[in-house]
Scaffold this motif. Structure first.
Motif, PDB file in Angstrom:
ATOM      1  N   ALA A  55       0.839  -1.196   0.000  1.00 14.48           N
ATOM      2  CA  ALA A  55       0.000   0.000   0.000  1.00 14.48           C
ATOM      3  C   ALA A  55       0.873   1.245   0.000  1.00 14.48           C
ATOM      4  N   ARG A  56       0.310   2.343  -0.494  1.00 11.86           N
ATOM      5  CA  ARG A  56       0.996   3.623  -0.466  1.00 11.86           C
ATOM      6  C   ARG A  56       0.491   4.433   0.724  1.00 11.86           C
ATOM      7  N   GLN A  57       1.412   4.957   1.526  1.00  9.41           N
ATOM      8  CA  GLN A  57       1.020   5.813   2.627  1.00  9.41           C
ATOM      9  C   GLN A  57       0.938   7.250   2.135  1.00  9.41           C
ATOM     10  N   MET A  58      -0.162   7.909   2.448  1.00  3.42           N
ATOM     11  CA  MET A  58      -0.370   9.249   1.902  1.00  3.42           C
ATOM     12  C   MET A  58      -0.361  10.365   2.935  1.00  3.42           C
ATOM     13  N   ARG A  59      -0.355  10.045   4.249  1.00  2.89           N
ATOM     14  CA  ARG A  59      -0.373  11.101   5.259  1.00  2.89           C
ATOM     15  C   ARG A  59       0.048  10.532   6.599  1.00  2.89           C
ATOM     16  N   ASP A  60       0.272  11.429   7.556  1.00  2.00           N
ATOM     17  CA  ASP A  60       0.574  11.031   8.940  1.00  2.00           C
ATOM     18  C   ASP A  60       1.631   9.938   8.980  1.00  2.00           C
ATOM     19  N   TYR A  61       2.786  10.244   8.403  1.00  2.00           N
ATOM     20  CA  TYR A  61       3.794   9.211   8.196  1.00  2.00           C
ATOM     21  C   TYR A  61       4.273   8.564   9.483  1.00  2.00           C
ATOM     22  N   SER A  62       4.169   9.281  10.622  1.00  2.00           N
ATOM     23  CA  SER A  62       4.568   8.684  11.892  1.00  2.00           C
ATOM     24  C   SER A  62       3.588   7.611  12.339  1.00  2.00           C
ATOM     25  N   ALA A  63       2.381   7.636  11.801  1.00  2.00           N
ATOM     26  CA  ALA A  63       1.353   6.646  12.150  1.00  2.00           C
ATOM     27  C   ALA A  63       1.352   5.513  11.130  1.00  2.00           C
ATOM     28  N   TYR A  64       2.523   4.988  10.851  1.00  2.00           N
ATOM     29  CA  TYR A  64       2.670   4.030   9.756  1.00  2.00           C
ATOM     30  C   TYR A  64       1.968   2.697  10.038  1.00  2.00           C
ATOM     31  N   GLN A  65       1.622   2.406  11.279  1.00  2.00           N
ATOM     32  CA  GLN A  65       0.933   1.151  11.565  1.00  2.00           C
ATOM     33  C   GLN A  65      -0.575   1.257  11.350  1.00  2.00           C
ATOM     34  N   ASN A  66      -1.059   2.472  11.142  1.00  2.00           N
ATOM     35  CA  ASN A  66      -2.482   2.721  10.962  1.00  2.00           C
ATOM     36  C   ASN A  66      -2.824   2.579   9.480  1.00  2.00           C
ATOM     37  N   LEU A  67      -3.612   1.572   9.136  1.00  4.17           N
ATOM     38  CA  LEU A  67      -3.892   1.343   7.727  1.00  4.17           C
ATOM     39  C   LEU A  67      -4.714   2.467   7.121  1.00  4.17           C
ATOM     40  N   ASN A  68      -5.352   3.293   7.929  1.00  3.17           N
ATOM     41  CA  ASN A  68      -6.139   4.408   7.399  1.00  3.17           C
ATOM     42  C   ASN A  68      -5.282   5.532   6.843  1.00  3.17           C
ATOM     43  N   THR A  69      -3.969   5.460   7.070  1.00  2.00           N
ATOM     44  CA  THR A  69      -3.077   6.473   6.498  1.00  2.00           C
ATOM     45  C   THR A  69      -2.569   6.067   5.119  1.00  2.00           C
ATOM     46  N   TYR A  70      -3.040   4.935   4.620  1.00  2.00           N
ATOM     47  CA  TYR A  70      -2.670   4.417   3.303  1.00  2.00           C
ATOM     48  C   TYR A  70      -3.861   4.575   2.365  1.00  2.00           C
ATOM     49  N   ASP A  71      -3.600   5.063   1.159  1.00  2.00           N
ATOM     50  CA  ASP A  71      -4.739   5.343   0.284  1.00  2.00           C
ATOM     51  C   ASP A  71      -4.903   4.349  -0.868  1.00  2.00           C
ATOM     52  N   TYR A  72      -3.850   3.761  -1.345  1.00  2.00           N
ATOM     53  CA  TYR A  72      -3.967   2.807  -2.443  1.00  2.00           C
ATOM     54  C   TYR A  72      -3.413   1.450  -2.003  1.00  2.00           C
ATOM     55  N   TRP A  73      -4.098   0.387  -2.419  1.00  2.00           N
ATOM     56  CA  TRP A  73      -3.761  -0.969  -2.016  1.00  2.00           C
ATOM     57  C   TRP A  73      -3.685  -1.881  -3.238  1.00  2.00           C
ATOM     58  N   GLY A  74      -2.816  -2.886  -3.140  1.00  2.00           N
ATOM     59  CA  GLY A  74      -2.798  -3.910  -4.157  1.00  2.00           C
ATOM     60  C   GLY A  74      -3.876  -4.946  -3.884  1.00  2.00           C
ATOM     61  N   GLN A  75      -3.926  -5.955  -4.756  1.00  2.00           N
ATOM     62  CA  GLN A  75      -4.962  -6.985  -4.638  1.00  2.00           C
ATOM     63  C   GLN A  75      -4.578  -8.086  -3.661  1.00  2.00           C
ATOM     64  N   GLY A  76      -3.312  -8.130  -3.277  1.00  2.00           N
ATOM     65  CA  GLY A  76      -2.856  -9.120  -2.318  1.00  2.00           C
ATOM     66  C   GLY A  76      -2.254 -10.350  -2.963  1.00  2.00           C
ATOM     67  N   THR A  77      -1.352 -10.994  -2.232  1.00  2.00           N
ATOM     68  CA  THR A  77      -0.749 -12.247  -2.676  1.00  2.00           C
ATOM     69  C   THR A  77      -0.704 -13.201  -1.484  1.00  2.00           C
ATOM     70  N   GLN A  78      -1.098 -14.432  -1.711  1.00  2.00           N
ATOM     71  CA  GLN A  78      -1.220 -15.414  -0.625  1.00  2.00           C
ATOM     72  C   GLN A  78       0.151 -16.001  -0.276  1.00  2.00           C
ATOM     73  N   VAL A  79       0.426 -16.035   1.005  1.00  2.00           N
ATOM     74  CA  VAL A  79       1.615 -16.723   1.527  1.00  2.00           C
ATOM     75  C   VAL A  79       1.133 -17.791   2.494  1.00  2.00           C
ATOM     76  N   THR A  80       1.522 -19.027   2.226  1.00  2.00           N
ATOM     77  CA  THR A  80       1.134 -20.142   3.080  1.00  2.00           C
ATOM     78  C   THR A  80       2.392 -20.852   3.554  1.00  2.00           C
ATOM     79  N   VAL A  81       2.539 -20.957   4.874  1.00  2.00           N
ATOM     80  CA  VAL A  81       3.712 -21.593   5.477  1.00  2.00           C
ATOM     81  C   VAL A  81       3.231 -22.832   6.217  1.00  2.00           C
ATOM     82  N   SER A  82       3.755 -23.960   5.809  1.00  2.00           N
ATOM     83  CA  SER A  82       3.348 -25.198   6.461  1.00  2.00           C
ATOM     84  C   SER A  82       4.337 -25.564   7.555  1.00  2.00           C
ATOM     85  N   SER A  83       3.804 -26.122   8.621  1.00  2.00           N
ATOM     86  CA  SER A  83       4.649 -26.515   9.742  1.00  2.00           C
ATOM     87  C   SER A  83       4.919 -28.016   9.681  1.00  2.00           C
TER      88      SER A  83
END
Length: 125
Positions: free
Chosen positions: A97-125
């Protein structure tokens, strides 16, 4: 038109490695802060890592410190997430995602405006 396209996900055994890529277009990538988030089934989307426009500034969630590395190539408009020593609990859909504001609040997903579609990661134990 802004686009973020993730790739590199897959299935891996615990202890293995994967490198995710996120190709960006439609905005000035070199002056944008970028982040990786993940979402496991039934869980909320959580912050994983972020990198400022200056590649020397990065932040990580505690659970991936020492195992994951975020990096960027501004010439290729691409941000990466190198994931080593993967654990079953890293299983999730990973989003960039691209962060567009409040850069110090980088853990807050609401500070990101554009997102990709996602990619699945599966780790087997």
């Amino acid at each position: 038109q802004v686009q973020l396209v993730e790739s590199g996900g897959g299935f891996v055994q615990a202890g293995g490695s994967l490198r995710l890529s996120c190709a960006a277009s439609g905005f000035t990538f070199s002056t944008s802060a970028m982040g990786w988030f993940r979402q496991a089934p039934g869980e909320e989307r959580e912050f994983v890592a972020t990198i400022r426009w200056s590649a020397g500034i990065t932040y990580y969630v505690d659970s991936v410190k020492g195992r994951f590395t975020i990096s960027r190539d501004n010439a290729k408009n691409t941000v990466y997430l190198q994931m080593n020593s993967l654990k079953a609990e890293d299983t999730a859909v990973y989003y960039c995602a691209r962060q567009m504001r409040d850069y110090s609040a980088y853990q807050n997903l609401n500070t990101y405006d554009y997102w990709g579609q996602g990619t699945q990661v599966t780790v087997s134990s």
